[in-house]
Design a protein around this motif. Structure first.
Motif, PDB file in Angstrom:
ATOM      1  N   ILE A   1       0.856  -1.180   0.000  1.00 60.57           N
ATOM      2  CA  ILE A   1       0.000   0.000   0.000  1.00 60.57           C
ATOM      3  C   ILE A   1       0.897   1.236   0.000  1.00 60.57           C
ATOM      4  N   THR A   2       0.743   2.064  -1.025  1.00 59.06           N
ATOM      5  CA  THR A   2       1.521   3.301  -1.125  1.00 59.06           C
ATOM      6  C   THR A   2       0.560   4.478  -1.025  1.00 59.06           C
ATOM      7  N   PHE A   3       0.795   5.356  -0.060  1.00 59.07           N
ATOM      8  CA  PHE A   3      -0.053   6.527   0.125  1.00 59.07           C
ATOM      9  C   PHE A   3       0.817   7.774   0.204  1.00 59.07           C
ATOM     10  N   ASN A   4       0.471   8.758  -0.631  1.00 57.28           N
ATOM     11  CA  ASN A   4       1.211  10.030  -0.602  1.00 57.28           C
ATOM     12  C   ASN A   4       2.707   9.800  -0.834  1.00 57.28           C
ATOM     13  N   ASP A   5       3.032   8.890  -1.773  1.00 58.00           N
ATOM     14  CA  ASP A   5       4.416   8.538  -2.134  1.00 58.00           C
ATOM     15  C   ASP A   5       5.178   7.855  -0.999  1.00 58.00           C
ATOM     16  N   THR A   6       4.451   7.288  -0.033  1.00 60.57           N
ATOM     17  CA  THR A   6       5.090   6.615   1.097  1.00 60.57           C
ATOM     18  C   THR A   6       4.548   5.197   1.217  1.00 60.57           C
ATOM     19  N   ASP A   7       5.435   4.225   1.356  1.00 65.50           N
ATOM     20  CA  ASP A   7       5.024   2.831   1.571  1.00 65.50           C
ATOM     21  C   ASP A   7       4.543   2.691   3.015  1.00 65.50           C
ATOM     22  N   ILE A   8       3.252   2.423   3.194  1.00 62.92           N
ATOM     23  CA  ILE A   8       2.687   2.316   4.548  1.00 62.92           C
ATOM     24  C   ILE A   8       2.308   0.876   4.888  1.00 62.92           C
ATOM     25  N   THR A   9       2.935  -0.099   4.210  1.00 58.83           N
ATOM     26  CA  THR A   9       2.532  -1.495   4.392  1.00 58.83           C
ATOM     27  C   THR A   9       3.078  -2.102   5.678  1.00 58.83           C
ATOM     28  N   GLY A  10       4.366  -1.975   5.900  1.00 63.81           N
ATOM     29  CA  GLY A  10       5.005  -2.654   7.028  1.00 63.81           C
ATOM     30  C   GLY A  10       5.057  -1.802   8.272  1.00 63.81           C
ATOM     31  N   HIS A  11       6.179  -1.884   8.968  1.00 57.97           N
ATOM     32  CA  HIS A  11       6.373  -1.102  10.186  1.00 57.97           C
ATOM     33  C   HIS A  11       6.463   0.375   9.840  1.00 57.97           C
ATOM     34  N   LEU A  12       5.717   1.204  10.558  1.00 57.01           N
ATOM     35  CA  LEU A  12       5.681   2.637  10.268  1.00 57.01           C
ATOM     36  C   LEU A  12       6.577   3.410  11.239  1.00 57.01           C
ATOM     37  N   SER A  13       7.367   4.308  10.689  1.00 52.87           N
ATOM     38  CA  SER A  13       8.158   5.188  11.545  1.00 52.87           C
ATOM     39  C   SER A  13       7.225   6.229  12.177  1.00 52.87           C
ATOM     40  N   ARG A  14       7.728   6.961  13.141  1.00 51.27           N
ATOM     41  CA  ARG A  14       6.882   7.963  13.812  1.00 51.27           C
ATOM     42  C   ARG A  14       6.399   9.028  12.824  1.00 51.27           C
ATOM     43  N   SER A  15       7.280   9.463  11.920  1.00 46.56           N
ATOM     44  CA  SER A  15       6.892  10.493  10.948  1.00 46.56           C
ATOM     45  C   SER A  15       5.853   9.958   9.957  1.00 46.56           C
ATOM     46  N   ASP A  16       6.003   8.675   9.555  1.00 50.11           N
ATOM     47  CA  ASP A  16       5.027   8.056   8.644  1.00 50.11           C
ATOM     48  C   ASP A  16       3.669   7.913   9.325  1.00 50.11           C
ATOM     49  N   LYS A  17       3.674   7.555  10.617  1.00 50.76           N
ATOM     50  CA  LYS A  17       2.418   7.438  11.367  1.00 50.76           C
ATOM     51  C   LYS A  17       1.713   8.785  11.457  1.00 50.76           C
ATOM     52  N   THR A  18       2.491   9.825  11.732  1.00 49.14           N
ATOM     53  CA  THR A  18       1.914  11.172  11.824  1.00 49.14           C
ATOM     54  C   THR A  18       1.304  11.590  10.492  1.00 49.14           C
ATOM     55  N   MET A  19       2.032  11.325   9.390  1.00 52.05           N
ATOM     56  CA  MET A  19       1.533  11.647   8.057  1.00 52.05           C
ATOM     57  C   MET A  19       0.241  10.892   7.763  1.00 52.05           C
TER      58      MET A  19
END
Length: 311
Positions: free
Chosen positions: A72-90
Motif C-alpha cells: 500500500i503506497t499513500f502520498n508517495d510513502t510505503d505504509i505497508t510494514g512497520h511505520l516510523s513515527r513520521s510516517d504514522k503522523t503523516m
C-alpha cells in the motif's frame, strides 16, 4: 475540483491480501489479491454484497489491520510494514475514516467539541484554545451544524446529525483521502441524499479524494468517478462509472446492476433480476488475469471467459 488523472496516484494498492486465522485448521481469506489506485480529487466507489471484503480493505488501507501481503503506497510513502513515527503522523493526519455506525463510533461520554478536536489535540495543530475553538466552529458550519452543537453529547443528535459530526471529525485534519465506510447505510433515504451532497460539496471545496465503500449502487453511481466491483475478496471488474453501468462484463456485475429497482412502475414490472451463484458458475476467481475492455475498464477472468462474456 475534479480528479487529476495526470498526477501520481494518491493511493496505490497492489495485490493486497488480508487473512484472519480463526484456528489452527481454518483461516478466513477476507481479501485476496486486490489492486486499485485512487487519484487526487477522485471518488473511487467500492461495491459488493455484505461479506465481500469492502470494509476490510478500508481498514487495511488506513492500517487498522496489518496487511497479510501486498503493498500500500499513500502520498508517495510505503505504509505497508512497520511505520516510523513520521510516517504514522503523516498517515493519521492525511488519511481519515468515516465509520458506518455514527453512534458506536462517537464516544458517548465526550462532548462534540472534544470528539471533533481530538485530532487537533493529539497532533498539536493549534497555538491557543481560541484557535482550537475557531477551527471546531468553522468545521461545524461546513457540515451544516450550529456552533452551540459543540457543547452537546452524541445522544442529543439524530442519526443524520451524528454522521455530520463523524464527517466533521474526519475533515478537521484537512486530509487528502477520506475512507467512507458505508457511511450512509444507517440513515434514512432523504438524509442519505443530504449527506452525500454534503460530501460532494466538501470535495469540490477541499479537493479531498474519497474511497466510498457501499452496497447501494444508485448512490455509488451518483458520487463515484470510478467503481470497483468486489466479490468474495476478489476485485472482479473496475472502470469508470459510465463503463460499469453501460457495459458490465462480469456475470456478477450484471447480476448486481439488474437488482437495482426502477422508479418507473411500468419498467419495474418488467425488470428481470439476474441470478448469480459462484459455486455453480464454473468460475474460479483464483485463475485468470485482468483484461482491458476499453479506456480504463478492466475485468479479471480467463481468456476463454473474456471471449465469451464480451460477445
Amino acid at each position: 475540483m475534479t480528479a487529476n488523472y495526470n498526477a501520481e496516484p494518491l493511493l496505490k494498492v497492489e495485490n493486497l491480501k488480508q487473512h484472519f486465522k480463526v484456528s489452527n485448521n481454518y483461516t478466513v481469506k477476507a481479501v485476496e489479491g486486490v489492486s486499485f489506485e485512487i487519484y487526487p480529487g477522485e471518488t473511487y466507489g467500492l461495491v459488493g454484497e455484505s461479506g465481500s471484503g469492502k470494509s476490510t480493505i478500508g481498514r487495511s488501507v488506513i492500517r487498522l489491520y496489518n496487511p497479510t501481503d501486498g503493498k500500500i503506497t499513500f502520498n508517495d510513502t510505503d505504509i505497508t510494514g512497520h511505520l516510523s513515527r513520521s510516517d504514522k503522523t503523516m498517515l493519521r493526519t492525511q488519511m481519515q475514516m468515516i465509520f458506518q455506525d455514527p453512534m458506536s463510533s462517537l464516544n458517548p461520554r465526550k462532548k462534540v467539541e472534544d470528539i471533533i478536536g481530538e485530532g487537533l489535540d493529539i497532533h498539536h495543530t493549534y497555538s491557543s484554545k481560541a484557535e482550537r475553538d475557531e477551527k471546531i466552529k468553522e468545521i461545524l458550519a461546513k457540515v451544516g451544524l450550529a456552533p452551540e452543537h459543540a457543547s452537546r453529547y452524541p445522544h442529543q443528535f439524530s442519526g443524520g446529525q451524528r454522521q455530520r459530526v463523524g464527517i466533521a471529525r474526519a475533515l478537521i485534519m484537512n486530509p487528502k483521502l477520506i475512507i467512507a465506510d458505508e457511511c450512509i447505510s444507517a440513515l434514512d433515504v432523504s438524509i442519505q441524499a443530504q449527506v452525500v451532497n454534503l460530501m460532494k460539496d466538501i470535495q469540490a471545496e477541499t479537493g479531498a479524494a474519497y474511497l466510498f465503500i457501499a452496497h447501494d449502487l444508485s448512490m455509488v453511481k451518483y458520487i463515484s468517478d470510478r467503481i470497483g466491483v468486489l466479490h468474495l475478496g476478489h476485485l472482479l471488474e473496475t472502470g469508470t462509472t459510465e463503463e460499469i453501468f453501460s457495459n458490465p462484463i462480469h456475470p456478477y456485475t450484471k447480476s448486481l446492476l439488474s437488482a437495482i429497482p426502477e422508479p418507473n412502475p411500468v419498467v419495474e414490472k418488467n425488470r428481470v433480476a439476474l441470478t448469480y451463484d459462484y459455486k455453480t458458475s464454473g468460475i474460479n476467481y483464483n485463475e485468470g488475469t485482468e483484461h482491458l475492455v476499453g479506456g480504463t475498464h478492466y475485468v479479471k477472468c480467463t481468456d476463454a471467459e473474456f471471449e465469451k462474456w464480451s460477445k
